[in-house]
Scaffold this active site. Structure first.
Site, short mmCIF file in Angstrom:
data_model
loop_
_atom_site.label_atom_id
_atom_site.label_comp_id
_atom_site.label_asym_id
_atom_site.label_seq_id
_atom_site.Cartn_x
_atom_site.Cartn_y
_atom_site.Cartn_z
N GLU A 1 -35.14 -76.85 -29.45
CA GLU A 1 -35.00 -78.31 -29.42
C GLU A 1 -35.69 -78.93 -28.20
O GLU A 1 -36.18 -80.05 -28.25
CB GLU A 1 -33.54 -78.74 -29.46
CG GLU A 1 -32.84 -78.50 -30.79
CD GLU A 1 -32.25 -77.11 -30.92
OE1 GLU A 1 -32.50 -76.25 -30.03
OE2 GLU A 1 -31.53 -76.86 -31.91
N PHE B 1 -15.83 -78.13 -33.20
CA PHE B 1 -16.91 -77.16 -33.22
C PHE B 1 -18.25 -77.88 -33.02
O PHE B 1 -18.55 -78.85 -33.69
CB PHE B 1 -16.92 -76.40 -34.55
CG PHE B 1 -18.05 -75.41 -34.64
CD1 PHE B 1 -18.13 -74.33 -33.77
CD2 PHE B 1 -19.05 -75.58 -35.59
CE1 PHE B 1 -19.19 -73.44 -33.84
CE2 PHE B 1 -20.12 -74.68 -35.67
CZ PHE B 1 -20.18 -73.61 -34.80
N GLN B 2 -19.03 -77.41 -32.09
CA GLN B 2 -20.34 -77.97 -31.75
C GLN B 2 -20.27 -79.44 -31.36
O GLN B 2 -21.14 -80.23 -31.71
CB GLN B 2 -21.34 -77.74 -32.89
CG GLN B 2 -21.58 -76.24 -33.08
CD GLN B 2 -22.82 -75.91 -33.88
OE1 GLN B 2 -23.18 -76.65 -34.79
NE2 GLN B 2 -23.46 -74.81 -33.54
N LYS C 1 -21.68 -87.20 -38.35
CA LYS C 1 -21.97 -86.72 -39.71
C LYS C 1 -21.40 -87.65 -40.77
O LYS C 1 -22.05 -87.92 -41.78
CB LYS C 1 -21.38 -85.32 -39.86
CG LYS C 1 -21.79 -84.62 -41.13
CD LYS C 1 -21.28 -83.19 -41.12
CE LYS C 1 -21.36 -82.59 -42.53
NZ LYS C 1 -22.55 -81.77 -42.73
N MET D 1 -46.91 -71.74 -7.10
CA MET D 1 -46.65 -72.88 -6.24
C MET D 1 -45.50 -72.59 -5.28
O MET D 1 -45.54 -72.96 -4.11
CB MET D 1 -46.35 -74.13 -7.08
CG MET D 1 -46.20 -75.38 -6.27
SD MET D 1 -47.64 -75.71 -5.24
CE MET D 1 -48.56 -76.82 -6.30
C1 LIG Z 1 -38.11 -75.69 -15.27
C2 LIG Z 1 -38.57 -75.48 -13.89
N1 LIG Z 1 -38.03 -74.50 -13.13
C3 LIG Z 1 -38.46 -74.30 -11.87
C4 LIG Z 1 -39.44 -75.08 -11.33
C5 LIG Z 1 -39.91 -74.84 -9.89
N2 LIG Z 1 -41.32 -74.44 -9.88
C6 LIG Z 1 -42.32 -75.33 -9.63
S1 LIG Z 1 -43.83 -74.64 -9.75
C7 LIG Z 1 -43.18 -73.12 -10.09
C8 LIG Z 1 -44.07 -71.93 -10.32
C9 LIG Z 1 -44.86 -72.03 -11.56
O1 LIG Z 1 -45.48 -70.80 -11.82
P1 LIG Z 1 -46.66 -70.68 -12.83
O2 LIG Z 1 -46.32 -71.36 -14.09
O3 LIG Z 1 -47.07 -69.26 -12.93
O4 LIG Z 1 -47.79 -71.58 -12.17
P2 LIG Z 1 -48.66 -71.30 -10.84
O5 LIG Z 1 -48.04 -72.10 -9.76
O6 LIG Z 1 -48.64 -69.85 -10.57
O7 LIG Z 1 -50.01 -71.82 -11.21
C10 LIG Z 1 -41.79 -73.17 -10.09
C11 LIG Z 1 -40.90 -72.02 -10.34
C12 LIG Z 1 -39.96 -76.11 -12.14
N3 LIG Z 1 -40.89 -76.96 -11.70
N4 LIG Z 1 -39.53 -76.27 -13.41
#
Ligand SMILES: Cc1ncc(C[n+]2csc(CCOP(=O)(O)OP(=O)(O)O)c2C)c(N)n1
Ligand SMILES: [Mg+2]
Lengths: 164, 566
Positions: free
Chosen positions: B49, B111-112, B161, B478
């Site tokens: 979803e 439920f749900q 519903k 990052m």
């Molecule tokens: C849902 C979610 N969880 C955690 C984060 C924190 N976060 C920001 S960038 C990142 C790393 C992303 O890794 P990747 O997709 O491999 O991209 P890269 O930076 O390596 O290009 C994280 C964990 C986020 N932005 N969104």
């Protein structure tokens, strides 16, 4: 600075949570909030006492206006308005203090609305300052319990909130 | 004629011009799904979803129309939350329909059951629990109106519903009557005149453009204003693609990972003209040193955005396109001055050219390692001009913003406000559903891709030929970059120890996968992938510890950029 705001909202399911949630979600302060339907049953009126600097108050004002259910926001700061609050005060009434309680009550145009051998319940209405004053005077006799409604306000003069 | 609530819903969607919806069935929406079988509306069954809402969001960002998603009560509804919050932060018009337990059971821990109205209150523009089938048509009409007007945003309709089964006379209202909601459309002419006066006397103007420009479809008016004033333009991540990055007046992106010259221009400007932007902390850096010499004009459709984070000298509330039209019209009365603008602003342009030369947006190329920036540049070269690019969140997202030159509006879809990893793939799915003939490319990281990789199945099932670029650094890059710079290279939990075979993964879903490990393979992989008919994963093994620069460290001012890292 303390601000008193009236908010006219659609009298709909969940409106109170929207307003309360807005204040908590954005870290705005609520000192008191009172709410009830208006003459027009589809509209409720909230009176909110809050505080903050000009920038925060401007945000509170705008954010309240942004809610779909908000019809009008009136910040009474700097306006001429009537502010009233009610308090019910349960105070210990001993032989020695009964007369004094009654006299204080009289001065503040309060009423004793419930009596037991050892306790009076006093009802008083007035500005929050006045309510504070009577509480201070009754405190030495022993206040057992107290409830305040939070203030409600109306602007002075012939005009209603719709401007006529 | 009387119709069931479920039929009223679908008829109303048709009348709102909805052709495609994204969703996932369940017990409390089973009636709606039954009626969908006879409807003209196309339904795309995602595999989660959250993805359905991101897909509706991608559809909305690419088309400008309201996106629609549907989910069942309880877990289906709670799965939509990240999608809704993502759309809310970026002001994307959505209507999300969730099933709810029958009205008689609400509040019973049925439920749900989940209190979706309570849960979504702070992340929606508005939400409705429908208690009476007779109100359904009016509520749907209002929901679409609220979602797309003023500052757009997601609206949730929680539909029990029993209300779907109950019947009512169906009359779709022509108009919306909402006494508490009257967004200001038309910008105040006197304020516009004042703004124009300030623009004509400014020596160092900068146009700072945000997502509001995309939402208002104001790119043509923006171009006219910029060229008339000869004012340099910098955009936020959300304003990207609203102004062509290759235009001589373009400074690219500003803020935390903005260009040196954009940040220097803002810091030194004497008039900052903010257009549909909201002075987010990722843009301003330390507020006290943000544009310290500038008067600020702020145009926004949402009054709460104005003076929220920064002082503003001239606020204008209104639809950005309307306001820009008025500005351009007013400026046309000052031809004498504006024809001289290039001359008058020459010192300012020279100053900026100096910064541009001093610190161009560039990177150290390599013959042995694939540089992620190189992949982005190659992709720009080989993709078509109107390709729609989506991203996930991380370094790859910033490199895309920095190195992919956007030329057309609504071709860059990225989660700016919430920064949601897992957004890009389903958003690409939604954009491709809207434009089956255009190139749609998700630029992803190895981490983000795994957050919604199940949507490969949806792509294959519906023959949506989305191309996926994975810049695989085998890091949550990052976060690793922050750990390197601010935590002494203590890489806590940012290396996914299990490398995924993305090619096999693609194949498992019936898609194609191509891999490049050396720089000289990059171009061929992109060429091949773009020529293939269905969805394709392109995996690039990129240099693992490449950093995104420039970077304004959290809490620092825009002029305190870190330009290179070890
Ligand atoms: C849902 C979610 N969880 C955690 C984060 C924190 N976060 C920001 S960038 C990142 C790393 C992303 O890794 P990747 O997709 O491999 O991209 P890269 O930076 O390596 O290009 C994280 C964990 C986020 N932005 N969104
Ligand atoms: Mg990565």
């Amino acid at each position: 600075m303390r601000h008193t705001i009236s908010v006219l909202v659609e009298n709909e399911f969940g409106v109170l949570t929207r307003v309360a949630g807005l204040f908590s979600g954005r870290g705005f302060n609520i000192e008191s909030l009172s709410v009830a339907p208006t003459l027009d049953a589809t509209i409720s009126r909230m009176t909110i006492v809050t505080s903050g600097d000009d920038r925060i108050l401007e945000q509170i004002n705008k954010q309240l206006n942004k809610l779909i259910d908000t019809i009008k926001v009136i910040d009474f700061t700097g306006e001429d308005f009537i502010e009233r609050e009610m308090a019910l005060i349960k105070v210990t009434a001993e032989e020695a203090t009964r007369a004094e309680i009654l006299r204080i009550c009289d001065i503040f145009r309060g009423k004793v609305v419930d009596i037991t051998p050892k306790c009076y319940t006093v009802e008083v209405t007035g500005s929050p300052v006045k309510v504070n004053a009577i509480i201070d005077l009754l405190r030495p006799m022993g206040i057992k319990e107290l409830v305040r409604s939070g203030p409600v306000v109306l602007g002075r003069g012939p005009k209603g909130w719709k401007g006529n | 004629m009387k119709l069931t609530g479920s039929k009223i819903l679908l008829e109303s969607l048709v009348l709102e011009g909805v052709d495609t919806i994204f969703g996932y069935p369940g017990g409390t929406v089973i009636n709606i799904y039954d009626d969908l079988m006879g409807s003209s509306i196309k339904h795309v069954l995602t595999r989660h979803e959250q993805a359905a809402v991101h897909a509706a969001d991608g559809y909305a960002r690419a088309t400008g129309k309201v996106g629609v998603a549907i989910a069942t009560s309880g877990p289906g509804a709670t799965n939509t939350i990240t999608g809704i919050a993502t759309a809310y932060m970026d002001s994307i018009p959505l209507v999300v329909i969730t099933g709810q337990v029958p009205t008689a059971l609400i509040g019973n821990d049925a439920f749900q059951e989940a209190d979706l109205i309570g849960i979504t209150r702070p992340i929606t523009k508005h939400n409705y629990l429908v208690r009476d089938v007779n109100e359904l048509a009016r509520i749907i009409k209002q929901a679409f109106y609220i979602a797309r007007t003023g500052r757009p945003g997601p609206v949730v309709i929680d539909l029990p519903k029993d209300v779907q089964i109950a019947t009512a006379k169906f009359e779709y209202p022509d108009t919306v009557e909402l006494r508490g909601y009257k967004p200001t459309f038309s910008g105040n002419v006197r304020m516009v005149e004042k703004a124009v006066k300030m623009m004509l006397t400014a020596k160092k103007p900068v146009l700072y453009v945000g997502g509001g420009a995309t939402l208002a479809d104001a790119h043509n008016e923006l171009m006219e204003l910029a060229e008339t004033l000869q004012a340099p333009v910098t955009t936020t991540l959300m304003g990207m693609a609203c102004f062509p990055t290759r235009h001589p007046l373009s400074l690219g992106m500003l803020g935390m990972h903005g260009t040196y010259y954009a940040n220097m221009a803002v810091t030194n400007s004497d008039l900052l003209i903010a257009l549909g932007a909201r002075f987010d902390d990722r843009v301003t850096g330390k507020i006290s040193t943000f544009a310290p010499h500038a008067k600020i004009i702020h145009v926004d459709v949402d009054p709460t955005s104005i003076k929220k984070n920064v002082r503003v000298d001239l606020p204008i509330v209104g639809d950005l396109r309307d306001v820009l039209k008025k500005m351009n019209k007013k400026l046309a009365e000052h031809r004498d001055e504006t024809t001289q603008a290039g001359e008058t602003l020459k010192p300012w342009h020279m100053e900026i050219a100096g910064w541009r030369k001093e610190q161009p947006m560039t990177y150290k190329s390599s013959k042995t390692e694939i540089k992620p920036q190189f992949v982005i540049e190659k992709l720009r070269e080989l993709a078509s001009d109107d390709a729609i690019i989506t991203t996930e969140v991380g370094q790859h997202q910033m490199w895309t913003a920095q190195f992919f030159d956007f030329t057309q509006p609504r071709t860059f879809l990225s989660s700016g406000g919430l920064g949601t990893m897992g957004y890009g793939l389903p958003a690409a799915l939604g954009a491709q559903a809207a434009f089956p003939e255009r190139q749609v490319i998700d630029i992803s990281g190895d981490g983000s891709f795994q957050m919604n990789s199940q949507e490969l199945a949806t792509l294959v099932q519906y023959r949506l030929p989305v191309k996926i670029v994975i810049l695989n650094n085998n890091f949550l890059g990052m976060v690793r970059q922050w750990q390197q710079l601010f935590f002494d290279k203590r890489y806590s939990q940012t290396c996914m120890e299990l490398p995924i075979d993305f090619i096999k993964l693609a194949e498992a879903y019936g898609a194609n996968g191509l891999r490049a490990s050396r720089p000289d393979e990059v171009e061929e992989v992109i060429r091949q992938a773009l020529a293939m008919p269905g969805p394709v994963i392109m995996e690039f093994k990129v240099s693992r510890e490449e950093n995104v620069v420039p970077m304004v460290p959290a809490g620092a001012g825009l002029n305190e950029m870190v330009l290179r890292t070890a």
